[in-house]
Design a protein around this motif. Structure first.
Motif, PDB file in Angstrom:
ATOM      1  N   SER A 130       0.825  -1.209   0.000  1.00 12.16           N
ATOM      2  CA  SER A 130       0.000   0.000   0.000  1.00 12.16           C
ATOM      3  C   SER A 130       0.861   1.261   0.000  1.00 12.16           C
ATOM      4  CB  SER A 130      -0.933   0.010   1.214  1.00 12.16           C
ATOM      5  OG  SER A 130      -1.834  -1.077   1.161  1.00 12.16           O
ATOM      6  N   LEU A 131       1.967   1.244   0.761  1.00 13.46           N
ATOM      7  CA  LEU A 131       2.845   2.412   0.812  1.00 13.46           C
ATOM      8  C   LEU A 131       3.540   2.660  -0.534  1.00 13.46           C
ATOM      9  CD1 LEU A 131       4.502   2.169   4.342  1.00 13.46           C
ATOM     10  CD2 LEU A 131       2.742   3.773   3.560  1.00 13.46           C
ATOM     11  N   LYS A 132       3.704   1.614  -1.297  1.00 15.70           N
ATOM     12  CA  LYS A 132       4.285   1.780  -2.635  1.00 15.70           C
ATOM     13  C   LYS A 132       3.401   2.681  -3.484  1.00 15.70           C
ATOM     14  CE  LYS A 132       6.043  -0.887  -6.568  1.00 15.70           C
ATOM     15  NZ  LYS A 132       6.223  -2.255  -7.147  1.00 15.70           N
ATOM     16  N   GLU A 133       2.097   2.539  -3.342  1.00 20.15           N
ATOM     17  CA  GLU A 133       1.155   3.409  -4.050  1.00 20.15           C
ATOM     18  C   GLU A 133       1.180   4.820  -3.462  1.00 20.15           C
ATOM     19  OE1 GLU A 133      -1.577   4.496  -6.885  1.00 20.15           O
ATOM     20  OE2 GLU A 133      -0.509   2.573  -6.720  1.00 20.15           O
ATOM     21  N   TYR A 134       1.277   4.896  -2.139  1.00 17.62           N
ATOM     22  CA  TYR A 134       1.330   6.191  -1.451  1.00 17.62           C
ATOM     23  C   TYR A 134       2.525   7.008  -1.912  1.00 17.62           C
ATOM     24  CZ  TYR A 134       2.171   9.393   2.506  1.00 17.62           C
ATOM     25  OH  TYR A 134       2.422  10.495   3.286  1.00 17.62           O
ATOM     26  N   MET A 135       3.633   6.340  -2.201  1.00 17.43           N
ATOM     27  CA  MET A 135       4.863   7.018  -2.609  1.00 17.43           C
ATOM     28  C   MET A 135       4.692   7.830  -3.886  1.00 17.43           C
ATOM     29  SD  MET A 135       7.659   4.038  -1.880  1.00 17.43           S
ATOM     30  CE  MET A 135       8.758   4.708  -3.120  1.00 17.43           C
ATOM     31  N   LYS A 136       3.721   7.473  -4.708  1.00 18.17           N
ATOM     32  CA  LYS A 136       3.518   8.167  -5.982  1.00 18.17           C
ATOM     33  C   LYS A 136       3.036   9.599  -5.775  1.00 18.17           C
ATOM     34  CE  LYS A 136       2.291   3.870  -8.381  1.00 18.17           C
ATOM     35  NZ  LYS A 136       1.210   3.137  -9.090  1.00 18.17           N
ATOM     36  N   HIS A 137       2.535   9.872  -4.568  1.00 18.01           N
ATOM     37  CA  HIS A 137       1.918  11.177  -4.312  1.00 18.01           C
ATOM     38  C   HIS A 137       2.773  12.078  -3.410  1.00 18.01           C
ATOM     39  CE1 HIS A 137      -1.606   9.325  -6.106  1.00 18.01           C
ATOM     40  NE2 HIS A 137      -1.496   8.339  -5.239  1.00 18.01           N
ATOM     41  N   THR A 224       2.673   0.992  13.525  1.00 23.18           N
ATOM     42  CA  THR A 224       2.301   0.068  14.604  1.00 23.18           C
ATOM     43  C   THR A 224       0.953  -0.589  14.356  1.00 23.18           C
ATOM     44  OG1 THR A 224       3.529   1.414  16.205  1.00 23.18           O
ATOM     45  CG2 THR A 224       1.906  -0.136  17.092  1.00 23.18           C
ATOM     46  N   ASN A 225      -0.005   0.161  13.834  1.00 20.62           N
ATOM     47  CA  ASN A 225      -1.362  -0.364  13.649  1.00 20.62           C
ATOM     48  C   ASN A 225      -1.480  -1.384  12.518  1.00 20.62           C
ATOM     49  OD1 ASN A 225      -2.258   1.290  15.702  1.00 20.62           O
ATOM     50  ND2 ASN A 225      -3.047   2.873  14.350  1.00 20.62           N
ATOM     51  N   THR A 226      -0.514  -1.396  11.627  1.00 18.89           N
ATOM     52  CA  THR A 226      -0.648  -2.272  10.447  1.00 18.89           C
ATOM     53  C   THR A 226       0.494  -3.258  10.250  1.00 18.89           C
ATOM     54  OG1 THR A 226       0.407  -0.654   8.955  1.00 18.89           O
ATOM     55  CG2 THR A 226      -1.997  -0.494   9.246  1.00 18.89           C
ATOM     56  N   CYS A 270       5.584  10.692  18.999  1.00 14.20           N
ATOM     57  CA  CYS A 270       5.816  12.025  18.431  1.00 14.20           C
ATOM     58  C   CYS A 270       5.713  12.043  16.910  1.00 14.20           C
ATOM     59  CB  CYS A 270       7.181  12.551  18.862  1.00 14.20           C
ATOM     60  SG  CYS A 270       7.201  13.227  20.546  1.00 14.20           S
ATOM     61  N   ILE A 271       5.439  10.915  16.303  1.00 12.99           N
ATOM     62  CA  ILE A 271       5.340  10.846  14.843  1.00 12.99           C
ATOM     63  C   ILE A 271       3.923  11.232  14.414  1.00 12.99           C
ATOM     64  CG2 ILE A 271       5.505   9.335  12.833  1.00 12.99           C
ATOM     65  CD1 ILE A 271       7.513   7.650  14.433  1.00 12.99           C
ATOM     66  N   GLU A 272       3.815  12.236  13.564  1.00  9.78           N
ATOM     67  CA  GLU A 272       2.502  12.743  13.160  1.00  9.78           C
ATOM     68  C   GLU A 272       1.749  11.796  12.224  1.00  9.78           C
ATOM     69  OE1 GLU A 272       5.157  16.395  13.849  1.00  9.78           O
ATOM     70  OE2 GLU A 272       5.346  14.443  12.852  1.00  9.78           O
ATOM     71  N   LYS A 273       2.468  11.154  11.314  1.00 11.01           N
ATOM     72  CA  LYS A 273       1.809  10.297  10.322  1.00 11.01           C
ATOM     73  C   LYS A 273       1.800   8.842  10.799  1.00 11.01           C
ATOM     74  CE  LYS A 273       3.013  13.262   6.405  1.00 11.01           C
ATOM     75  NZ  LYS A 273       3.746  13.381   5.134  1.00 11.01           N
ATOM     76  N   TYR A 274       0.713   8.156  10.502  1.00 10.67           N
ATOM     77  CA  TYR A 274       0.601   6.755  10.903  1.00 10.67           C
ATOM     78  C   TYR A 274      -0.291   6.007   9.927  1.00 10.67           C
ATOM     79  CZ  TYR A 274      -4.050   7.871  12.782  1.00 10.67           C
ATOM     80  OH  TYR A 274      -5.361   8.278  12.914  1.00 10.67           O
ATOM     81  N   THR A 275      -0.113   4.701   9.857  1.00 13.12           N
ATOM     82  CA  THR A 275      -0.933   3.871   8.975  1.00 13.12           C
ATOM     83  C   THR A 275      -2.078   3.245   9.761  1.00 13.12           C
ATOM     84  OG1 THR A 275       0.541   1.969   9.367  1.00 13.12           O
ATOM     85  CG2 THR A 275       0.959   3.319   7.399  1.00 13.12           C
ATOM     86  N   ASP A 276      -3.187   3.095   9.068  1.00 12.52           N
ATOM     87  CA  ASP A 276      -4.342   2.430   9.661  1.00 12.52           C
ATOM     88  C   ASP A 276      -5.264   1.984   8.536  1.00 12.52           C
ATOM     89  OD1 ASP A 276      -5.854   1.363  11.667  1.00 12.52           O
ATOM     90  OD2 ASP A 276      -6.252   3.243  12.688  1.00 12.52           O
ATOM     91  N   TYR A 277      -6.160   1.060   8.858  1.00 14.97           N
ATOM     92  CA  TYR A 277      -7.093   0.558   7.858  1.00 14.97           C
ATOM     93  C   TYR A 277      -8.469   1.180   8.024  1.00 14.97           C
ATOM     94  CZ  TYR A 277      -4.024  -3.124   6.104  1.00 14.97           C
ATOM     95  OH  TYR A 277      -2.998  -3.806   5.509  1.00 14.97           O
ATOM     96  N   LYS A 278      -9.123   1.437   6.894  1.00 10.11           N
ATOM     97  CA  LYS A 278     -10.522   1.828   6.872  1.00 10.11           C
ATOM     98  C   LYS A 278     -11.189   1.082   5.729  1.00 10.11           C
ATOM     99  CE  LYS A 278     -13.731   5.716   6.635  1.00 10.11           C
ATOM    100  NZ  LYS A 278     -13.880   7.195   6.497  1.00 10.11           N
ATOM    101  N   ILE A 281      -8.896  -0.654   3.321  1.00  9.87           N
ATOM    102  CA  ILE A 281      -7.957   0.206   2.599  1.00  9.87           C
ATOM    103  C   ILE A 281      -6.955   0.777   3.598  1.00  9.87           C
ATOM    104  CG2 ILE A 281      -7.673   2.281   1.188  1.00  9.87           C
ATOM    105  CD1 ILE A 281     -10.503   1.869   0.154  1.00  9.87           C
ATOM    106  N   LEU A 282      -5.669   0.568   3.333  1.00 11.72           N
ATOM    107  CA  LEU A 282      -4.653   1.129   4.209  1.00 11.72           C
ATOM    108  C   LEU A 282      -4.463   2.602   3.875  1.00 11.72           C
ATOM    109  CD1 LEU A 282      -1.442  -0.419   5.527  1.00 11.72           C
ATOM    110  CD2 LEU A 282      -1.293   1.829   4.448  1.00 11.72           C
ATOM    111  N   LEU A 283      -4.571   3.431   4.891  1.00 12.42           N
ATOM    112  CA  LEU A 283      -4.436   4.867   4.727  1.00 12.42           C
ATOM    113  C   LEU A 283      -3.270   5.384   5.564  1.00 12.42           C
ATOM    114  CD1 LEU A 283      -8.196   5.871   5.122  1.00 12.42           C
ATOM    115  CD2 LEU A 283      -6.956   5.546   2.970  1.00 12.42           C
ATOM    116  N   VAL A 284      -2.638   6.449   5.090  1.00 13.76           N
ATOM    117  CA  VAL A 284      -1.660   7.174   5.893  1.00 13.76           C
ATOM    118  C   VAL A 284      -2.384   8.394   6.451  1.00 13.76           C
ATOM    119  CG1 VAL A 284       0.530   8.413   5.938  1.00 13.76           C
ATOM    120  CG2 VAL A 284       0.280   6.377   4.500  1.00 13.76           C
ATOM    121  N   LYS A 285      -2.593   8.393   7.754  1.00  7.75           N
ATOM    122  CA  LYS A 285      -3.348   9.452   8.408  1.00  7.75           C
ATOM    123  C   LYS A 285      -2.399  10.389   9.161  1.00  7.75           C
ATOM    124  CE  LYS A 285      -7.411   6.477   9.090  1.00  7.75           C
ATOM    125  NZ  LYS A 285      -8.388   5.959  10.102  1.00  7.75           N
ATOM    126  N   THR A 286      -2.943  11.501   9.611  1.00  8.52           N
ATOM    127  CA  THR A 286      -2.167  12.481  10.374  1.00  8.52           C
ATOM    128  C   THR A 286      -2.854  12.738  11.705  1.00  8.52           C
ATOM    129  OG1 THR A 286      -1.419  13.543   8.331  1.00  8.52           O
ATOM    130  CG2 THR A 286      -1.165  14.799  10.365  1.00  8.52           C
TER     131      THR A 286
END
Length: 295
Positions: A130-137, A224-226, A270-278, A281-286
């Protein structure tokens, strides 16, 4: 009528989840075939090293078997101590040169050092896919870290399959503190050549690396969540690095270079971005972090 409508909505959501899950499975199978035909690169080169230790042999054997189950998406690499030319602090491998060497020898989407007592499941594969797709943006490099689950005296049979590792983590595992980071997943663009010569297996390098990455505006992500990462805890406990010789090596080096280090800003919390599922679909949230996390 209202109850029937709610039931239909729930069924539609479940059907959608099943469809998405099946689509991901098909896409991963396609990727698997492409990797095996050498038509595309693996998702991850995962590397580590260890000293020969009778006490740790069983742990390392479990790790090696576990990492092999991640193929072909993941390429496991074990550095022999004798082949590590860049060492410091009395013969301890320097982290940055391990990355530089492995990136020269292997091609993959991501690269990761992990401590040699950490086990993974297919959650690692799904997250990186999923992060491979996220990297495109995004334009900046990525650093992915996460908390681990400590499991005391994990047996070979418990570590043989992803299913059994998941079960033992749920039954006997304890999620550890956010100051302990045991794996570091990066993209090839990560500025390793500009990173201080910290060594593995000793305190301070992990929190400093996260802090430094945040300072450099790298896309630091808490997975951690994924990603399930299971630490094989032995009789040495969960703070082995603090008991080793030259345990202050990294701290002394970093203070010499930077004077003052805000280690707490390198904690997972202290890390603002994190992965989670909805809905599968795996999302990178803030998220909003505390003011003391400011770098």
């Amino acid at each position: 009528m209202h109850e029937n409508s709610l039931e239909n909505d729930e069924n539609d959501v479940q059907d959608h989840k099943v469809k998405l899950r099946n689509e991901t499975i098909v896409a991963l199978e396609k990727l698997k075939s492409e990797i095996m035909r050498n038509d595309t690169e693996p998702l991850l080169t995962l590397f580590t090293t260890w000293n020969n230790s009778p006490v740790k042999n069983a742990v390392h054997n479990i790790t090696l078997r576990n990492w092999m189950t991640l193929r072909p998406y993941v390429v496991p690499v074990i550095f022999l101590y004798d082949n590590l030319t860049k060492q410091a602090g009395g013969g301890i491998p320097i982290l940055k040169y391990m990355y530089i060497d492995v990136m020269r020898l292997f091609k993959s989407t991501f690269y990761a050092y992990s401590n040699a007592d950490i086990l993974f499941t297919d959650t690692l594969i799904y997250t990186l896919f999923s992060l491979k797709e996220y990297m495109k943006h995004i334009s900046m490099p990525i650093l992915v870290v996460g908390k681990r689950h400590n499991v005391n005296f994990l047996t070979m049979s418990e570590g043989l399959s992803w299913k059994s590792i998941t079960q033992v983590a749920q039954m006997r595992g304890k999620l550890f503190n956010g100051f302990a980071e045991d794996y570091f997943i990066t993209t090839p663009e990560y500025p390793w050549r500009d990173i201080a010569e910290v060594v593995i297996g000793r305190p301070a390098y992990d929190n400093w690396l996260v802090y430094r990455s945040r300072k450099l505006q790298v896309n630091v992500i808490d997975s951690t969540n994924t990603i399930l990462a299971v630490h094989q805890t032995t009789g040495s406990g969960n703070y082995e690095g603090h008991k080793q010789t030259n345990s202050n090596y990294n701290h002394n080096l970093l203070v010499k270079l930077y004077k003052f280090i805000k280690y707490k800003t390198g904690f997972i919390e202290c890390i603002e971005k994190y992965t989670d599922y909805k809905n599968e679909i795996l999302l990178v949230k803030t998220r909003i972090v505390e003011k003391q996390c400011t770098v």
